[in-house]
Design an enzyme around this catalytic site. Structure first.
Site, short mmCIF file in Angstrom:
data_model
loop_
_atom_site.label_atom_id
_atom_site.label_comp_id
_atom_site.label_asym_id
_atom_site.label_seq_id
_atom_site.Cartn_x
_atom_site.Cartn_y
_atom_site.Cartn_z
N GLU A 43 0.85 -1.20 0.00
CA GLU A 43 0.00 0.00 0.00
C GLU A 43 0.89 1.25 0.00
O GLU A 43 1.90 1.31 0.69
CB GLU A 43 -0.88 -0.02 1.24
CG GLU A 43 -1.77 1.19 1.43
CD GLU A 43 -2.56 1.13 2.74
OE1 GLU A 43 -3.55 1.86 2.86
OE2 GLU A 43 -2.17 0.36 3.64
N LYS A 114 -9.44 2.59 -2.40
CA LYS A 114 -9.78 2.01 -1.10
C LYS A 114 -11.15 2.48 -0.61
O LYS A 114 -11.44 3.67 -0.59
CB LYS A 114 -8.69 2.39 -0.10
CG LYS A 114 -8.74 1.66 1.24
CD LYS A 114 -7.50 2.05 2.05
CE LYS A 114 -7.42 1.35 3.39
NZ LYS A 114 -6.18 1.76 4.12
N CYS A 148 -5.46 -3.05 2.51
CA CYS A 148 -5.25 -2.97 3.96
C CYS A 148 -6.54 -3.13 4.77
O CYS A 148 -7.03 -4.23 4.95
CB CYS A 148 -4.54 -1.67 4.30
SG CYS A 148 -3.66 -1.70 5.89
#
Length: 284
Positions: A43, A114, A148
């Site tokens: 990430e 995300k 994540c």
């Protein structure tokens, strides 16, 4: 059909896209990843993560497609691989996103922004991704991307698996306190969806956060194929057999023990999952 994949657990230089891009290209050409069909980086690999304001992040953010994706595509053409890497993205309205770009020899394949945003680092200043989860096929391999904190929500992985993913990739910046996630989450998501799962975390220290490594590739039963230590750069790699995740009906004892976690789903009972403010009823 079998494909070799590699995850690069590496350090990242904060707010230095040029140096991080050079690092990625060096890894792509490293003998340890030679022959990999897909190479995955952590990430925010391009930019770093621990920004203290939107203005600070905007100064190093790039568009997708943009300079970094073009340079990575050139490296892909030379090596014959595909690459997924994280970065802070800016759009033409100067909005920021925590994104993962998937790039191949022909250029940009896809971008994922995300969806689940913790109160941490640059995620405090980015816009939530607005597109539904999607699976992307790269020369026969069906890849699902999330980032994540997305992995903490089993719905993310389940959506990608239902869309036909063979492999779920989770670029991460897991800090101290996330050791349990690093140790168990990839295994659980792989097992419950009968897919391969690769988490790729970073190492090094950034503004007081020492990232915990422990990247991992798991098979469709949740068993680790390759694991990285908590510190130090490391290549997590392995060969995956695409025929395995595409068969969800597991016959363990013919006529006596058959498991199919997709066919056995009961969506009619899952309404509470989609209720944003659903509360657990007090039964005390």
């Amino acid at each position: 059909m079998k494909k070799r994949i590699a995850g690069i657990q590496t350090n990242v230089d904060f707010a230095d896209p040029s140096r991080n891009l050079d690092r990625m290209i060096q890894w792509i050409n490293d003998d340890r990843v030679a022959g990999a069909h897909l190479v995955v980086f952590p990430e925010c690999m391009l930019t770093g993560y621990c920004f203290e304001s939107a203005e600070e992040a905007l100064a190093v953010a790039q568009t997708i497609p943009g300079p970094a994706t073009s340079s990575v595509a050139e490296a892909c053409r030379s090596s014959g691989c595909y690459v997924a890497f994280g970065m802070v993205e800016r759009d033409h309205h100067s909005r920021l996103f925590n994104s993962c770009a998937l790039v191949g020899p022909e250029g940009l394949v896809a971008v994922y922004r995300k969806v689940h945003l913790p109160y941490l680092g640059v995620d405090r200043f980015v816009t939530r991704g607005e597109e539904p989860f999607a699976v992307h096929e790269i020369d026969g391999l069906r890849v699902g991307m999330h980032i994540c904190y997305d992995g903490s929500f089993p719905e993310s992985s389940r959506c990608l698996a239902l869309l036909g993913a063979d492999l779920l990739i989770l670029p991460t910046n897991w800090p101290p306190g996330a050791d349990t996630f690093a140790k168990y989450l990839p295994n659980a998501r792989a097992l419950e969806n009968h897919v391969y799962f690769m988490s790729v975390n970073r190492v090094g220290t950034e503004r007081g956060f020492t990232f915990i490594g422990q990247s991992r590739l798991c098979d469709t039963n949740g068993n680790p194929i390759s694991e990285a230590p908590a510190a130090g750069e490391f290549v997590v790699s392995g060969e995956i057999d695409l025929s395995i995740p595409r068969n969800k009906r597991l016959v363990r004892v013919p006529g006596k023990h058959v498991i199919d976690r997709f066919a056995d789903r009961c969506p009619q009972y899952y309404d509470p999952i989609t209720q944003k403010h659903h509360l657990v009823r007090d039964v005390s």
